[in-house]
Design a protein around this motif. Structure first.
Motif, PDB file in Angstrom:
ATOM      1  N   ASP A 225     -16.992  41.051  21.839  1.00 36.17           N
ATOM      2  CA  ASP A 225     -16.632  41.805  23.040  1.00 36.17           C
ATOM      3  C   ASP A 225     -16.622  40.873  24.234  1.00 36.17           C
ATOM      4  O   ASP A 225     -17.527  40.077  24.422  1.00 36.17           O
ATOM      5  CB  ASP A 225     -17.644  42.934  23.267  1.00 36.17           C
ATOM      6  CG  ASP A 225     -17.570  43.969  22.160  1.00 36.17           C
ATOM      7  OD1 ASP A 225     -16.452  44.449  21.901  1.00 36.17           O
ATOM      8  OD2 ASP A 225     -18.611  44.279  21.566  1.00 36.17           O
ATOM      9  N   CYS A 227     -14.744  40.050  28.420  1.00 40.54           N
ATOM     10  CA  CYS A 227     -13.984  40.488  29.574  1.00 40.54           C
ATOM     11  C   CYS A 227     -12.881  39.476  29.837  1.00 40.54           C
ATOM     12  O   CYS A 227     -13.124  38.274  29.824  1.00 40.54           O
ATOM     13  CB  CYS A 227     -14.884  40.572  30.806  1.00 40.54           C
ATOM     14  SG  CYS A 227     -16.303  41.663  30.586  1.00 40.54           S
ATOM     15  N   CYS A 232     -12.509  44.541  30.693  1.00 40.32           N
ATOM     16  CA  CYS A 232     -13.529  44.389  29.666  1.00 40.32           C
ATOM     17  C   CYS A 232     -13.275  45.377  28.544  1.00 40.32           C
ATOM     18  O   CYS A 232     -12.710  46.445  28.758  1.00 40.32           O
ATOM     19  CB  CYS A 232     -14.910  44.666  30.260  1.00 40.32           C
ATOM     20  SG  CYS A 232     -15.326  43.545  31.600  1.00 40.32           S
ATOM     21  N   GLU A 233     -13.723  44.972  27.351  1.00 41.47           N
ATOM     22  CA  GLU A 233     -13.641  45.890  26.226  1.00 41.47           C
ATOM     23  C   GLU A 233     -14.832  46.830  26.284  1.00 41.47           C
ATOM     24  O   GLU A 233     -15.913  46.482  25.858  1.00 41.47           O
ATOM     25  CB  GLU A 233     -13.636  45.107  24.915  1.00 41.47           C
ATOM     26  CG  GLU A 233     -12.407  44.219  24.760  1.00 41.47           C
ATOM     27  CD  GLU A 233     -12.667  43.043  23.834  1.00 41.47           C
ATOM     28  OE1 GLU A 233     -13.449  43.216  22.897  1.00 41.47           O
ATOM     29  OE2 GLU A 233     -12.088  41.979  24.062  1.00 41.47           O
ATOM     30  N   VAL A 234     -14.628  48.003  26.849  1.00 41.77           N
ATOM     31  CA  VAL A 234     -15.738  48.980  26.900  1.00 41.77           C
ATOM     32  C   VAL A 234     -15.239  50.337  26.415  1.00 41.77           C
ATOM     33  O   VAL A 234     -14.064  50.637  26.498  1.00 41.77           O
ATOM     34  CB  VAL A 234     -16.318  49.136  28.319  1.00 41.77           C
ATOM     35  CG1 VAL A 234     -17.158  47.945  28.666  1.00 41.77           C
ATOM     36  CG2 VAL A 234     -15.214  49.345  29.334  1.00 41.77           C
TER      37      VAL A 234
ATOM     38  N   TRP B  13     -20.067  41.777  29.732  1.00 45.03           N
ATOM     39  CA  TRP B  13     -20.335  41.239  28.399  1.00 45.03           C
ATOM     40  C   TRP B  13     -21.009  39.862  28.465  1.00 45.03           C
ATOM     41  O   TRP B  13     -21.626  39.415  27.505  1.00 45.03           O
ATOM     42  CB  TRP B  13     -19.041  41.148  27.582  1.00 45.03           C
ATOM     43  CG  TRP B  13     -18.592  42.510  27.112  1.00 45.03           C
ATOM     44  CD1 TRP B  13     -17.491  43.197  27.531  1.00 45.03           C
ATOM     45  CD2 TRP B  13     -19.246  43.344  26.149  1.00 45.03           C
ATOM     46  NE1 TRP B  13     -17.416  44.404  26.903  1.00 45.03           N
ATOM     47  CE2 TRP B  13     -18.476  44.527  26.038  1.00 45.03           C
ATOM     48  CE3 TRP B  13     -20.402  43.224  25.382  1.00 45.03           C
ATOM     49  CZ2 TRP B  13     -18.834  45.569  25.178  1.00 45.03           C
ATOM     50  CZ3 TRP B  13     -20.758  44.266  24.522  1.00 45.03           C
ATOM     51  CH2 TRP B  13     -19.976  45.423  24.422  1.00 45.03           C
ATOM     52  N   VAL B  77     -20.683  50.523  28.723  1.00 51.74           N
ATOM     53  CA  VAL B  77     -21.212  49.157  28.688  1.00 51.74           C
ATOM     54  C   VAL B  77     -22.700  49.135  29.046  1.00 51.74           C
ATOM     55  O   VAL B  77     -23.462  48.308  28.539  1.00 51.74           O
ATOM     56  CB  VAL B  77     -20.373  48.205  29.578  1.00 51.74           C
ATOM     57  CG1 VAL B  77     -20.741  48.347  31.042  1.00 51.74           C
ATOM     58  CG2 VAL B  77     -20.532  46.756  29.117  1.00 51.74           C
ATOM     59  N   GLY B 196     -16.617  35.752  23.065  1.00 50.99           N
ATOM     60  CA  GLY B 196     -17.194  37.072  23.284  1.00 50.99           C
ATOM     61  C   GLY B 196     -18.668  37.156  22.946  1.00 50.99           C
ATOM     62  O   GLY B 196     -19.272  36.215  22.434  1.00 50.99           O
ATOM     63  N   GLN B 198     -20.977  37.973  20.723  1.00 53.09           N
ATOM     64  CA  GLN B 198     -21.083  38.247  19.290  1.00 53.09           C
ATOM     65  C   GLN B 198     -22.533  38.567  18.924  1.00 53.09           C
ATOM     66  O   GLN B 198     -23.457  38.319  19.695  1.00 53.09           O
ATOM     67  CB  GLN B 198     -20.607  37.015  18.518  1.00 53.09           C
ATOM     68  CG  GLN B 198     -19.204  36.580  18.913  1.00 53.09           C
ATOM     69  CD  GLN B 198     -18.211  36.665  17.775  1.00 53.09           C
ATOM     70  OE1 GLN B 198     -18.534  37.112  16.683  1.00 53.09           O
ATOM     71  NE2 GLN B 198     -16.990  36.243  18.031  1.00 53.09           N
TER      72      GLN B 198
END
Lengths: 234, 234
Positions: A225, A227, A232-234, B13, B77, B196, B198
């Motif tokens: 995950d 940003c 961002c991946e949320v 993140w 998040v 990311g 991880q």
């Protein structure tokens, strides 16, 4: 990349291994960035400067079976050498000490660099294996070394004294530290070791692997995950 | 070993990834030989120094759905952050520029080394995520930086001028050269990349692999024909 080769001037598998390494290098796309350096190793530090027996006699004495057995061993290795395009005349060769040859190889490296040293190494191997000359004899060494481009006065000075003797021993100790039980022993970037005269493909594989090590692309673990510019991946 | 982490001060993140890396390092037997360096990355270089909207408003505007959608993203998040023991107060936070924060991180590295820089990085992340402070504001930056042990006069001089701006851009360009599409982006010994936040296990695996690379035993190809003290294999 640097390839260090522990090798002796009177080692039959060393010349064969040299040819196989050269074949691998000839096909290697980054050969221009590879430096080959020859390190000293003495298989028979007790061998005399003035020969007292032929190689065949020496082998027969050492392993039993006498000169005839020694001659059969020579025939075997000469056949393999021939496959690499090398003419061995070991039946004519005599057991001889190589410490002075190694001291000159150190001189060549120190004052002429790896290319000059490589020329001397080839000339010494040819002198012993193909021409059956005494590579302990100072007159022979002087002729071979100057033909390989070394300065005669420096060759004479080194042969007359003890220069580079410590470097020869240091090389041998380093080989032992690497766990080399014999020669040829190839070390690439002080990371990969190749023991013995292996097939060309083995050298090729090690060259490719060492090249990849020194020219890394990041090995990625993608997918966590994160940003980015788009959020961002949320 | 050196771990470089491209990261932004306002990247949710990144703080989570930092905690996961720290967990992996806490269990890594050679952690004393690992240096962590923080590299600059700006997710939103157009963000203002004086905030004009909340993070929730900014997210809602950018991805649609308005402030309510932004608030849901924040909730998501924050839940993940809580699993890492992090208290996020992003509902109170405001969109803000981070270039000056990154310039101070470069100051910390240059004049205090990685440990000092690490302290500042942690303090800046805590200021933004947990305390919802404006990390573009010079008074906030000064307080955070001096609390992390930076010299007040140097902090003031850097904030008043343009020092380390080039270094911030150079970091961002380097991330792009590595193919990083976002942050956090971890690079170990310039050899392995982790994209990311991880799981801890991924960091552990990469640490172990990089350690083995830098502490090599020769990888051996044994078994070629060779000559040893007891003779040649012929």
């Amino acid at each position: 990349m640097i390839i260090e080769v522990w090798s002796d001037v009177v080692c039959p598998w060393c010349y064969i291994g040299k040819r196989r390494l050269e074949k691998a290098l000839a096909a290697f796309p980054h050969a221009d960035d590879v430096e080959v350096v020859w390190r000293s190793y003495q298989l028979d530090a007790g061998a005399p400067v003035t020969p007292t027996e032929t190689v065949a006699e020496s082998l027969g004495r050492k392993y039993g079976g006498g000169e005839a057995a020694g001659r059969r061993m020579i025939d075997n290795v000469e056949a393999v050498a021939a496959e690499e395009g090398l003419v061995y005349r070991l039946h004519q060769a005599q057991r001889a000490n190589t410490v002075d040859a190694h001291r000159l190889l150190h001189l060549a490296l120190a004052e002429g660099g790896p290319v000059r040293q490589g020329a001397l190494k080839e000339a010494l191997l040819a002198a012993y294996f193909t021409e059956a000359r005494n590579v302990a004899d100072h007159a022979v060494l002087r002729a071979v070394a100057t033909s390989a481009g070394l300065a005669a006065d420096r060759v004479d000075a080194v042969l007359a004294g003890e220069e580079y003797r410590d470097e020869v021993w240091a090389d041998i100790e380093q080989a032992q530290a690497f766990g080399a039980g014999g020669v040829p022993f190839f070390v690439v970037d002080r990371k990969y070791g190749v023991s013995g005269a292996q097939p060309v493909e083995v050298f090729t594989q090690v060259l490719e692997r060492a090249w990849a090590d020194t020219h890394p692309v990041l090995e990625m673990v993608p997918g966590g995950d994160a940003c980015g510019p788009d959020g961002c991946e949320v």
